[in-house]
Design an enzyme around this catalytic site. Structure first.
Site, PDB file in Angstrom:
ATOM      1  N   GLU A 215      36.481  -2.585 -27.708  1.00 15.08           N
ATOM      2  CA  GLU A 215      37.188  -3.197 -28.847  1.00 15.08           C
ATOM      3  C   GLU A 215      36.247  -4.236 -29.440  1.00 15.08           C
ATOM      4  O   GLU A 215      36.140  -5.349 -28.936  1.00 15.08           O
ATOM      5  CB  GLU A 215      38.481  -3.876 -28.371  1.00 15.08           C
ATOM      6  CG  GLU A 215      39.497  -2.939 -27.735  1.00 15.08           C
ATOM      7  CD  GLU A 215      40.308  -2.161 -28.755  1.00 15.08           C
ATOM      8  OE1 GLU A 215      40.038  -2.282 -29.966  1.00 15.08           O
ATOM      9  OE2 GLU A 215      41.208  -1.426 -28.332  1.00 15.08           O
ATOM     10  N   CYS A 249      39.491 -10.764 -34.827  1.00 15.16           N
ATOM     11  CA  CYS A 249      38.618  -9.615 -35.073  1.00 15.16           C
ATOM     12  C   CYS A 249      39.016  -8.859 -36.329  1.00 15.16           C
ATOM     13  O   CYS A 249      38.164  -8.239 -36.958  1.00 15.16           O
ATOM     14  CB  CYS A 249      38.632  -8.680 -33.871  1.00 15.16           C
ATOM     15  SG  CYS A 249      40.291  -8.137 -33.442  1.00 15.16           S
TER      16      CYS A 249
END
Ligand code: NAD
Length: 499
Positions: A215, A249
């Protein structure tokens, strides 16, 4: 001692033994584990929020609870509602040559899953993959970031209350511990962090052929189309930069805005930010930049942009160091660091973009982003972005909300990551989908054994492969459909004859 490299190895050995002793936790056991985590999240919510705030210097309590505590709780609710279905072996069709036998896929726990978390949402990045790993029947070792020691301590205490160390174990420590952790022979690694460290993780995992879910991050663009409501788009993007002070993010990294609307967009974004965060320095709900190292980088990025001719509009007054209100940067050029590095902070570069084609060219010429945002109303433009532009995920007319849907996978593509630990895809990533073919007693398996060349074997071979001489084959009834567009069989035949 607890975070020593020897202890990592010892705990992994104990978790492996425990896997062998109990290789397939039943639905009832998995559900009980998930319910206990949910109950503990509720009980520990204040302590977790306080610890995260201490790690950051100051972090919004509401955002701590909403994202790091409530989001995993919702993830558990979703898993509890779907786990029976996810675990159920899936019946599959056999090839017709094998009709009368039965085929299925059984979802088997992989074993021990190693989870490496980043610091920006320290609880969700540790507990989220853990929830899915437990749902899939695995055991879990978690390595927290060196930037979140207080969150690590509280999370370790919470999980130690629920699980023996041979089921779930939490580790702190620095980068050298993280490196040793990544090199352990796990059955799967879930890593959350930067693309640069993601490559290190993959390299370390390759030595053990450990599969990875990465990720990662990247520069997620927000396209403000000419059809967009400028005030609404500016409010949403400003929220993306105010939330956790842009240290997310999936925060919009930069905005692509029609040239003639940039001025209106900047004014609307300043006003939206100031309404949400009127007084950044004293607002307990406005999060600090997480460390001096990260703050130094923010100011260096702004200095670099200014030195190369950018205009910086501050959306409020900061304290000159770790409290930084949104900084809108216009007149940007590609050589500025803000256009080359993932920002991960409240800086918002605005890039002039006069058409969707230009926006798509800009995005696709760069590494694939984790998220893509479109503000506008044109269905054909949305469809083009859905189909033609690679990005981990996409929200239309707002930011980030696709991440919060339990049934959707969330993950990157290319530079922004590999795989996902969420949704049904997450369950499958953390399970081994084992193919099981059950041969029935009456199936004539002898037909496939030597001595070869019996009449039936020749017949089967002819049926599936045809005759080596194409002239002797029965014409394929799908011939025209099999050929690619533009193929002209007459031309082909003629040239074959003439050679
Ligand atoms: P980072 O890559 O520096 O560190 C992540 C983790 O890796 C930390 O726990 C760290 O201790 C560990 N680590 C560092 N060097 C290592 C090495 N050589 N070997 C093994 N482990 C190592 O990232 P960060 O600064 O903590 O987080 C910011 C990055 O994470 C950004 O790029 C952001 O986009 C990304 N991120 C992605 C997601 C997502 O879900 N896709 C979520 C949050 C953050």
């Amino acid at each position: 001692m607890k975070d020593s490299i020897e202890n990592l190895r010892a705990v992994l050995a104990r978790q492996r033994d425990a896997c062998l002793a109990s290789p397939y936790p039943e639905l009832r056991q998995r559900r009980r584990a998930l319910k206990e985590v949910r109950e503990a999240l509720s009980r520990y919510q204040d302590r977790l929020a306080a610890a995260m705030s201490d790690d950051f210097g100051r972090r919004s309590e509401f955002e701590c609870k909403m994202l790091d505590v409530m989001f995993p709780a919702l993830q558990i609710d979703h898993a509890l509602a779907n786990l029976r279905r996810w675990m159920k072996p899936q019946k599959r069709h056999t090839d017709w040559l094998f009709l009368s036998n039965s085929a299925k896929v059984v979802y088997q726990p992989k074993g021990v899953v190693g989870v490496i978390a980043a610091w920006n949402f320290p609880v969700v990045e540790a507990v989220g993959p853990m929830i899915m790993a437990l749902a899939a029947g695995n055991r879990v070792m978690i390595k927290m970031s060196e930037f979140s020691p207080r969150s690590t301590a509280v999370l370790r205490e919470m999980l130690a209350e629920l699980f023996p160390e041979d089921q779930v174990a939490v580790f702190g420590g620095g980068v050298e511990v993280a490196q040793a952790f990544a090199s352990l022979p796990f059955d799967h690694i879930v890593f959350t962090g930067s693309p640069a460290v993601g490559k290190e993780i993959m390299r370390a995992a390759s030595a053990n052929l450990t599969p990875v879910t990465l990720e990662l991050g990247g520069k997620s663009p927000a396209i403000v189309a000419p059809s967009a409501n400028i005030a609404a788009a500016a409010r949403s993007i400003a929220h993306g930069k105010a939330f956790n002070a842009g240290q997310a993010c999936v925060a919009p990294d930069y905005a692509l805005v029609p040239r003639e609307r940039i001025e209106a967009f900047v004014a609307a974004a300043v006003s939206a930010f100031q309404q949400m965060v009127p007084n950044p320095v004293d607002d307990p709900e406005y999060t600090c930049i997480a460390s001096d190292r990260h703050a130094k980088r923010v100011h260096e990025l702004l200095d670099d942009a200014r030195a190369k001719g950018a205009t910086v509009t501050s959306c409020g007054t900061g304290n000159g160091w770790r409290v930084v209100p949104m900084q809108i940067v216009t007149n940007v050029t590609p050589d500025m660091r803000i256009m080359q590095e993932e920002l991960f902070n409240p800086i918002l570069p605005v890039v002039a973009c006069d058409s969707l084609d230009e926006g798509i060219r800009y995005i696709t010429a760069r590494p694939r982003p984790l998220a893509l945002y479109y503000y506008g109303t044109h269905a054909n433009e949305i469809k083009r972005l859905e189909r033609d532009v690679h990005a981990g995920g996409m929200t239309v007319n707002d930011w980030a909300w696709h991440v919060f849907q339990g049934d959707l996978p969330f993950g990157g593509t290319g530079n922004s990551g590999i795989g996902s630990w969420r949704g049904p895809e997450g369950f499958r990533a953390l399970s081994h989908g084992k193919s099981v073919l059950r041969m029935r007693r009456w199936f004539p398996i002898g037909l496939f054994r030597p001595p070869y060349g019996t009449r039936v074997q020749r017949l089967i071979s002819k049926l599936f492969l045809g005759h080596p001489d194409p002239a002797l084959n029965i014409p394929c009834s799908y011939e025209n459909e099999c050929e690619p567009h533009g193929y002209d069989s007459t031309v082909q035949e003629t040239s074959r004859e003439s050679t």
